[in-house]
Design a protein around this motif. Sequence first.
Motif, PDB file in Angstrom:
ATOM      1  N   ARG A 106       0.857  -1.176   0.000  1.00 56.99           N
ATOM      2  CA  ARG A 106       0.000   0.000   0.000  1.00 56.99           C
ATOM      3  C   ARG A 106       0.900   1.235   0.000  1.00 56.99           C
ATOM      4  O   ARG A 106       1.828   1.332   0.812  1.00 56.99           O
ATOM      5  CB  ARG A 106      -0.918   0.031   1.214  1.00 56.99           C
ATOM      6  CG  ARG A 106      -1.997  -1.037   1.228  1.00 56.99           C
ATOM      7  CD  ARG A 106      -3.026  -0.832   0.109  1.00 56.99           C
ATOM      8  NE  ARG A 106      -4.106  -1.819   0.197  1.00 56.99           N
ATOM      9  CZ  ARG A 106      -4.070  -3.021  -0.364  1.00 56.99           C
ATOM     10  NH1 ARG A 106      -2.982  -3.402  -1.043  1.00 56.99           N
ATOM     11  NH2 ARG A 106      -5.084  -3.842  -0.232  1.00 56.99           N
ATOM     12  N   ASP A 140      -5.965 -10.440  -6.057  1.00 55.23           N
ATOM     13  CA  ASP A 140      -7.135  -9.906  -5.342  1.00 55.23           C
ATOM     14  C   ASP A 140      -7.301  -8.404  -5.509  1.00 55.23           C
ATOM     15  O   ASP A 140      -8.425  -7.892  -5.485  1.00 55.23           O
ATOM     16  CB  ASP A 140      -7.020 -10.234  -3.839  1.00 55.23           C
ATOM     17  CG  ASP A 140      -7.429 -11.659  -3.538  1.00 55.23           C
ATOM     18  OD1 ASP A 140      -7.522 -12.466  -4.484  1.00 55.23           O
ATOM     19  OD2 ASP A 140      -7.634 -11.981  -2.350  1.00 55.23           O
ATOM     20  N   TYR A 141      -6.170  -7.689  -5.679  1.00 54.86           N
ATOM     21  CA  TYR A 141      -6.268  -6.233  -5.805  1.00 54.86           C
ATOM     22  C   TYR A 141      -5.055  -5.699  -6.551  1.00 54.86           C
ATOM     23  O   TYR A 141      -3.933  -6.191  -6.363  1.00 54.86           O
ATOM     24  CB  TYR A 141      -6.356  -5.575  -4.431  1.00 54.86           C
ATOM     25  CG  TYR A 141      -6.523  -4.073  -4.494  1.00 54.86           C
ATOM     26  CD1 TYR A 141      -7.658  -3.497  -5.065  1.00 54.86           C
ATOM     27  CD2 TYR A 141      -5.536  -3.232  -4.009  1.00 54.86           C
ATOM     28  CE1 TYR A 141      -7.803  -2.115  -5.140  1.00 54.86           C
ATOM     29  CE2 TYR A 141      -5.675  -1.847  -4.071  1.00 54.86           C
ATOM     30  CZ  TYR A 141      -6.811  -1.302  -4.648  1.00 54.86           C
ATOM     31  OH  TYR A 141      -6.950   0.064  -4.736  1.00 54.86           O
ATOM     32  N   GLN A 142      -5.279  -4.694  -7.404  1.00 54.26           N
ATOM     33  CA  GLN A 142      -4.204  -4.095  -8.182  1.00 54.26           C
ATOM     34  C   GLN A 142      -4.482  -2.616  -8.399  1.00 54.26           C
ATOM     35  O   GLN A 142      -5.625  -2.199  -8.591  1.00 54.26           O
ATOM     36  CB  GLN A 142      -4.069  -4.790  -9.551  1.00 54.26           C
ATOM     37  CG  GLN A 142      -5.346  -4.685 -10.391  1.00 54.26           C
ATOM     38  CD  GLN A 142      -5.331  -5.523 -11.649  1.00 54.26           C
ATOM     39  OE1 GLN A 142      -4.595  -6.501 -11.759  1.00 54.26           O
ATOM     40  NE2 GLN A 142      -6.158  -5.147 -12.618  1.00 54.26           N
ATOM     41  N   ASN A 143      -3.437  -1.814  -8.339  1.00 52.98           N
ATOM     42  CA  ASN A 143      -3.575  -0.385  -8.568  1.00 52.98           C
ATOM     43  C   ASN A 143      -2.225   0.163  -8.986  1.00 52.98           C
ATOM     44  O   ASN A 143      -1.219  -0.054  -8.296  1.00 52.98           O
ATOM     45  CB  ASN A 143      -4.067   0.332  -7.306  1.00 52.98           C
ATOM     46  CG  ASN A 143      -4.314   1.814  -7.546  1.00 52.98           C
ATOM     47  OD1 ASN A 143      -4.614   2.225  -8.667  1.00 52.98           O
ATOM     48  ND2 ASN A 143      -4.208   2.615  -6.495  1.00 52.98           N
ATOM     49  N   ALA A 159      -0.294  -7.714  -9.568  1.00 55.89           N
ATOM     50  CA  ALA A 159      -0.282  -8.260  -8.210  1.00 55.89           C
ATOM     51  C   ALA A 159       0.633  -9.466  -8.080  1.00 55.89           C
ATOM     52  O   ALA A 159       1.145  -9.747  -6.990  1.00 55.89           O
ATOM     53  CB  ALA A 159      -1.703  -8.639  -7.790  1.00 55.89           C
ATOM     54  N   ARG A 198     -10.601 -12.128 -10.968  1.00 54.59           N
ATOM     55  CA  ARG A 198     -10.208 -11.547  -9.691  1.00 54.59           C
ATOM     56  C   ARG A 198     -10.631 -12.439  -8.517  1.00 54.59           C
ATOM     57  O   ARG A 198     -11.754 -12.941  -8.463  1.00 54.59           O
ATOM     58  CB  ARG A 198     -10.837 -10.167  -9.524  1.00 54.59           C
ATOM     59  CG  ARG A 198     -10.456  -9.458  -8.231  1.00 54.59           C
ATOM     60  CD  ARG A 198     -11.094  -8.088  -8.151  1.00 54.59           C
ATOM     61  NE  ARG A 198     -10.651  -7.352  -6.960  1.00 54.59           N
ATOM     62  CZ  ARG A 198     -11.036  -6.113  -6.666  1.00 54.59           C
ATOM     63  NH1 ARG A 198     -11.875  -5.463  -7.481  1.00 54.59           N
ATOM     64  NH2 ARG A 198     -10.579  -5.529  -5.559  1.00 54.59           N
ATOM     65  N   ASP A 235      -0.402  -0.332  -5.291  1.00 53.73           N
ATOM     66  CA  ASP A 235      -1.089  -1.143  -4.276  1.00 53.73           C
ATOM     67  C   ASP A 235      -1.412  -2.500  -4.889  1.00 53.73           C
ATOM     68  O   ASP A 235      -1.815  -2.575  -6.060  1.00 53.73           O
ATOM     69  CB  ASP A 235      -2.390  -0.476  -3.822  1.00 53.73           C
ATOM     70  CG  ASP A 235      -2.217   0.995  -3.498  1.00 53.73           C
ATOM     71  OD1 ASP A 235      -1.600   1.297  -2.466  1.00 53.73           O
ATOM     72  OD2 ASP A 235      -2.699   1.820  -4.301  1.00 53.73           O
ATOM     73  N   PHE A 236      -1.283  -3.544  -4.112  1.00 55.05           N
ATOM     74  CA  PHE A 236      -1.682  -4.859  -4.631  1.00 55.05           C
ATOM     75  C   PHE A 236      -1.824  -5.864  -3.494  1.00 55.05           C
ATOM     76  O   PHE A 236      -1.256  -5.716  -2.413  1.00 55.05           O
ATOM     77  CB  PHE A 236      -0.670  -5.382  -5.659  1.00 55.05           C
ATOM     78  CG  PHE A 236       0.754  -5.444  -5.174  1.00 55.05           C
ATOM     79  CD1 PHE A 236       1.206  -6.476  -4.364  1.00 55.05           C
ATOM     80  CD2 PHE A 236       1.662  -4.456  -5.544  1.00 55.05           C
ATOM     81  CE1 PHE A 236       2.517  -6.530  -3.921  1.00 55.05           C
ATOM     82  CE2 PHE A 236       2.983  -4.497  -5.118  1.00 55.05           C
ATOM     83  CZ  PHE A 236       3.407  -5.535  -4.300  1.00 55.05           C
ATOM     84  N   ASP A 237      -2.614  -6.893  -3.771  1.00 57.82           N
ATOM     85  CA  ASP A 237      -2.739  -8.100  -2.949  1.00 57.82           C
ATOM     86  C   ASP A 237      -2.635  -9.280  -3.906  1.00 57.82           C
ATOM     87  O   ASP A 237      -3.527  -9.479  -4.747  1.00 57.82           O
ATOM     88  CB  ASP A 237      -4.081  -8.165  -2.223  1.00 57.82           C
ATOM     89  CG  ASP A 237      -4.219  -7.110  -1.142  1.00 57.82           C
ATOM     90  OD1 ASP A 237      -3.919  -7.412   0.007  1.00 57.82           O
ATOM     91  OD2 ASP A 237      -4.627  -5.965  -1.484  1.00 57.82           O
TER      92      ASP A 237
END
Length: 248
Positions: A106, A140-143, A159, A198, A235-237
């Motif tokens: 993050r 699960d999450y990418q930005n 991610a 996702r 940001d990523f998970d």
Amino acid sequence: MALSRARKVCLSLVILILALVSSVGCGKGRSIWSGLIEEEEREGEEVSLPAPPLPGGEEILKNGDFSRGLEDWVVIDQGGSRYHGLNRVELVGGPEGGKALYMFRRCPEVDGGASGLRQELNLRAEPGRELYLTGRVRADYQNGGALAGCDPRWHPESAVQFRIFFRRADGTEGEWYHGFYYGEVRGADTVHFTRVERGRWHDYSSGDILSEIASGVSDRGVELLAFQVYGFGWDFDGYACNISLVIK
């Protein structure tokens, strides 16, 4: 006449003895003696056994299933160029009861960084060999600003990424990589990235990596330097498990 009868008796006895000898055998039309001679000859022969099946390949990645925790791995904690951000690497429960790598970052200041694992290889792949990578991944999450390599000016973000560092026989170095993203990403590099659903596990299997990275000098081999599994971006998970790197 008596002599003739004696000859007949002797001849009958000879025939009887020959009949008795020929009736003794090993059940396959051979006498006991011929059978013993054949067995003695067979003991001195080299017995030709079928060759064992060729192995599927040699695993060159250590602890790719994380069964020994993070043994053999070095943690990557790469901050951004302006802001470090918050990175985390840990092992969690995998999809089938094993262990999975969890990679988290993050950075509210939108500065790209990385978290994950690295392993040195230091292995020379001789000409004619093949290299294959398999594993399970989950995004699960990418930005980020260069998701799935959509902006070639920046390091590609996702991610989860696999990356192999290598040196060709002519001394030039390079990096082979493949990453995973979800959703619509305009300009995504579909050669080096795979779109996945996702939050769902995805099984990945590469083609022959050595044929890709040799770049015209495969007749002299390639040196494999290091392997990384990591996430990169703002940001990523991301998750990865059951990673295998096999050379054949």
